[in-house]
Enzyme design. Structure first.
Site, PDB file in Angstrom:
ATOM      1  N   HIS A  43       0.868  -1.202   0.000  1.00  0.00           N
ATOM      2  CA  HIS A  43       0.000   0.000   0.000  1.00  0.00           C
ATOM      3  C   HIS A  43       0.895   1.239   0.000  1.00  0.00           C
ATOM      4  CE1 HIS A  43      -3.813   2.164   1.532  1.00  0.00           C
ATOM      5  NE2 HIS A  43      -2.920   3.102   1.232  1.00  0.00           N
ATOM      6  N   HIS A  45       1.438   5.430  -1.844  1.00  0.00           N
ATOM      7  CA  HIS A  45       1.009   6.526  -2.713  1.00  0.00           C
ATOM      8  C   HIS A  45       2.253   7.084  -3.394  1.00  0.00           C
ATOM      9  CE1 HIS A  45      -3.048   6.777  -0.916  1.00  0.00           C
ATOM     10  NE2 HIS A  45      -2.411   6.265   0.125  1.00  0.00           N
ATOM     11  N   LEU A  46       2.313   6.951  -4.711  1.00  0.00           N
ATOM     12  CA  LEU A  46       3.494   7.445  -5.436  1.00  0.00           C
ATOM     13  C   LEU A  46       3.231   8.787  -6.108  1.00  0.00           C
ATOM     14  CD1 LEU A  46       4.845   4.129  -7.051  1.00  0.00           C
ATOM     15  CD2 LEU A  46       5.609   5.259  -4.940  1.00  0.00           C
ATOM     16  N   ARG A  47       1.957   9.222  -6.121  1.00  0.00           N
ATOM     17  CA  ARG A  47       1.581  10.524  -6.714  1.00  0.00           C
ATOM     18  C   ARG A  47       1.930  10.564  -8.202  1.00  0.00           C
ATOM     19  NH1 ARG A  47      -1.427  10.854  -2.284  1.00  0.00           N
ATOM     20  NH2 ARG A  47      -0.461  11.888  -0.506  1.00  0.00           N
ATOM     21  N   ASN A  71      -5.455   7.247  -6.013  1.00  0.00           N
ATOM     22  CA  ASN A  71      -6.187   8.484  -5.685  1.00  0.00           C
ATOM     23  C   ASN A  71      -5.450   9.733  -6.176  1.00  0.00           C
ATOM     24  OD1 ASN A  71      -4.197   8.078  -3.685  1.00  0.00           O
ATOM     25  ND2 ASN A  71      -5.334   9.234  -2.148  1.00  0.00           N
ATOM     26  N   LYS A 129      -9.846  -0.306  -5.490  1.00  0.00           N
ATOM     27  CA  LYS A 129      -9.848   0.355  -4.180  1.00  0.00           C
ATOM     28  C   LYS A 129     -11.175   1.052  -3.928  1.00  0.00           C
ATOM     29  CE  LYS A 129      -8.038   2.211  -0.375  1.00  0.00           C
ATOM     30  NZ  LYS A 129      -6.899   3.088  -0.143  1.00  0.00           N
ATOM     31  N   HIS A 166     -10.610   1.367   2.113  1.00  0.00           N
ATOM     32  CA  HIS A 166     -10.351   2.402   3.115  1.00  0.00           C
ATOM     33  C   HIS A 166     -11.537   2.319   4.075  1.00  0.00           C
ATOM     34  CE1 HIS A 166      -8.648   6.306   4.570  1.00  0.00           C
ATOM     35  NE2 HIS A 166      -9.842   6.288   5.166  1.00  0.00           N
ATOM     36  N   HIS A 204      -4.552  -0.387   6.031  1.00  0.00           N
ATOM     37  CA  HIS A 204      -4.004   0.394   7.154  1.00  0.00           C
ATOM     38  C   HIS A 204      -4.892   0.342   8.391  1.00  0.00           C
ATOM     39  CE1 HIS A 204      -6.770   3.118   5.161  1.00  0.00           C
ATOM     40  NE2 HIS A 204      -5.895   3.504   4.248  1.00  0.00           N
ATOM     41  N   LEU A 250      -4.953   9.513   7.823  1.00  0.00           N
ATOM     42  CA  LEU A 250      -6.258   8.866   7.955  1.00  0.00           C
ATOM     43  C   LEU A 250      -6.141   7.410   7.522  1.00  0.00           C
ATOM     44  CD1 LEU A 250      -8.517  11.759   6.642  1.00  0.00           C
ATOM     45  CD2 LEU A 250      -8.476  10.828   8.968  1.00  0.00           C
ATOM     46  N   ASP A 278       1.502   2.761   3.513  1.00  0.00           N
ATOM     47  CA  ASP A 278       0.640   3.937   3.323  1.00  0.00           C
ATOM     48  C   ASP A 278       1.468   5.215   3.291  1.00  0.00           C
ATOM     49  OD1 ASP A 278      -1.654   5.280   2.748  1.00  0.00           O
ATOM     50  OD2 ASP A 278      -2.377   5.392   4.800  1.00  0.00           O
ATOM     51  N   HIS A 282       3.044  14.671   0.990  1.00  0.00           N
ATOM     52  CA  HIS A 282       2.408  15.956   0.651  1.00  0.00           C
ATOM     53  C   HIS A 282       3.484  17.029   0.757  1.00  0.00           C
ATOM     54  CE1 HIS A 282      -1.854  14.729   0.773  1.00  0.00           C
ATOM     55  NE2 HIS A 282      -1.481  13.885   1.723  1.00  0.00           N
ATOM     56  N   ALA A 294      -4.023  15.072   5.157  1.00  0.00           N
ATOM     57  CA  ALA A 294      -3.757  13.805   5.846  1.00  0.00           C
ATOM     58  C   ALA A 294      -2.728  13.019   5.048  1.00  0.00           C
ATOM     59  CB  ALA A 294      -5.040  13.009   5.971  1.00  0.00           C
TER      60      ALA A 294
END
Ligand code: DOR
Ligand code: ZN
Length: 377
Positions: A43, A45-47, A71, A129, A166, A204, A250, A278, A282, A294
């Site tokens: 899990h 987030h690579l953006r 996302n 997801k 989630h 998560h 979150l 996770d 940011h 978050a």
């Protein structure tokens, strides 16, 4: 369980007692090592765009494969968009990297079940997801009512595409610390009753309730990822001497009793639980804000944190199961053949507080000692 021939010599001896005379011996014993198949991150987030190129190397340095969250803005809702995003990730990898991104379809109220199944059959999608609309970062396009997606879940049950969840309700009348437990009761349990063959990862997890709920299920049907931050801090960390935006994510971190339940679950080696960082970068200004985002960026420190948690729980024998085996088995993928040896230094490691691009990096509230020593490919 470790594969045959793998040595996990972490230097902890049952019955060993510390004391003045033992200190010297302890120092000598701390030069310990553990060798396991290369871990995966189930899990992350690579953006995209500039952020993608700065964070991808941090994940690819440590992990062989990763489940890449969809996302983005706009979200990855179709197989064509996933294939393009995958290409951008591969293009951002350091030269020679063999890191494999595993792509995920972002479910909306209008998900095309045919495209999802076709994308899975072509190997573009590994999973889908479920973001309840409004639950977290870039979830506005998420699902407003899960019962509207029963046709999609039916197709996923048939094609055995895992649903990643989630698990938080977003109702205003539910306390933010209760969102996960209420989600399990109101949304997840009925969903599983309607779709008993749907394979689900509760992502998560943060509560003792989630640990117990997952433990009671068939591990081939329901599993959970656990992050390094939920394993190493409780909710006090968000308020230590002031408001700490870099501890805000979150689902929000919970009480110490929940952290302990997560630690027991992860460190047990039980096949229901596996590694998912996770890691969610940011820009610093978006965190240090009157309305901060978050997300905790932990890719650079995640493995060292997990290892420290396992060592402190005297559970290094179960680290391979959690970090390198349980996830692959759930996703029905082979274990990584590369073996990685981690070594424990006697002195604390010096870790960078921010990434090259200025994103603040998660530091647990204890010193880190573990780092990679070598790889046998
Ligand atoms: O803290 C979080 N950040 N939780 C999520 O579910 C999303 C993530 C993000 O994308 O920033
Ligand atoms: Zn996430």
């Amino acid at each position: 369980m470790l594969p045959a021939g793998v040595i996990a010599d972490h230097g902890r001896h049952p019955g060993f007692r510390t004391g003045p005379a033992a200190c010297y011996i302890l120092a000598a014993m701390k030069s310990s090592q553990i060798t396991i198949p290369q871990p995966d991150d189930w899990h992350v987030h690579l953006r995209d765009d500039a952020m993608l190129s700065t964070v991808v190397p941090d994940t690819a340095r440590h992990f062989a494969r990763a489940i890449v969250m969809p996302n983005l803005k706009p979200a990855i809702t179709h197989s064509a968009a996933a294939a393009e995003y995958r290409a951008r990730i591969l293009a951002a990898l350091p030269r020679g990297s063999t890191f494999e991104p595993l792509m995920v379809c972002y479910l909306t109220d209008h998900t095309d079940a045919t495209d999802l199944s076709a994308g899975a059959a072509q190997g573009i999608f590994t999973a889908a997801k479920l973001y309840p609309a409004g639950a977290t970062t870039n979830s506005a396009a998420g699902v407003t009512d899960v019962t509207k997606l029963d046709n999609v879940f039916e197709a996923m049950s048939v094609s055995q595409v895992p649903l990643l969840v989630h698990g938080e309700v977003v109702d205003d009348d539910i306390d933010v610390f209760d969102r996960e437990a209420v989600f399990i009761e109101r949304i997840l349990a009925p969903l599983r009753a309607r779709h008993p063959q749907l394979r689900i990862v509760l992502e998560h997890i943060t509560t003792a309730e989630a640990v117990a709920y997952v433990a009671a299920a068939d591990p081939d049907l329901l599993a959970a990822t656990i992050t390094p931050h939920h394993l190493s801090v409780n909710r006090n960390a968000m308020f230590q001497g002031g408001l700490r935006p870099h501890m805000y994510c979150l689902p929000i971190v919970k009480r110490e009793r929940h952290r302990r339940a997560l630690e027991s679950a992860a460190c047990s080696g039980d096949s229901h639980y596996f590694l998912g960082t996770d890691s969610a970068p940011h820009p610093r200004a978006d965190k240090e804000s009157a309305c901060g985002c978050a997300g905790i960026y932990n890719s650079p420190t995640a493995l060292a944190t997990y290892l420290e948690v396992f060592e402190r729980a005297n559970a290094l024998d179960n680290f391979s199961a959690f970090a390198a085996e349980n996830g692959a088995r759930f996703y029905r993928l082979p274990l990584n053949e590369t073996l990685v040896t981690y070594t424990r230094s006697q002195t604390p490691l010096e870790t960078a507080p921010v990434s090259e691009s200025g994103v603040v990096i998660f530091q647990p509230p204890f010193a880190l000692h573990w780092q990679e020593l070598k790889r046998d490919v």
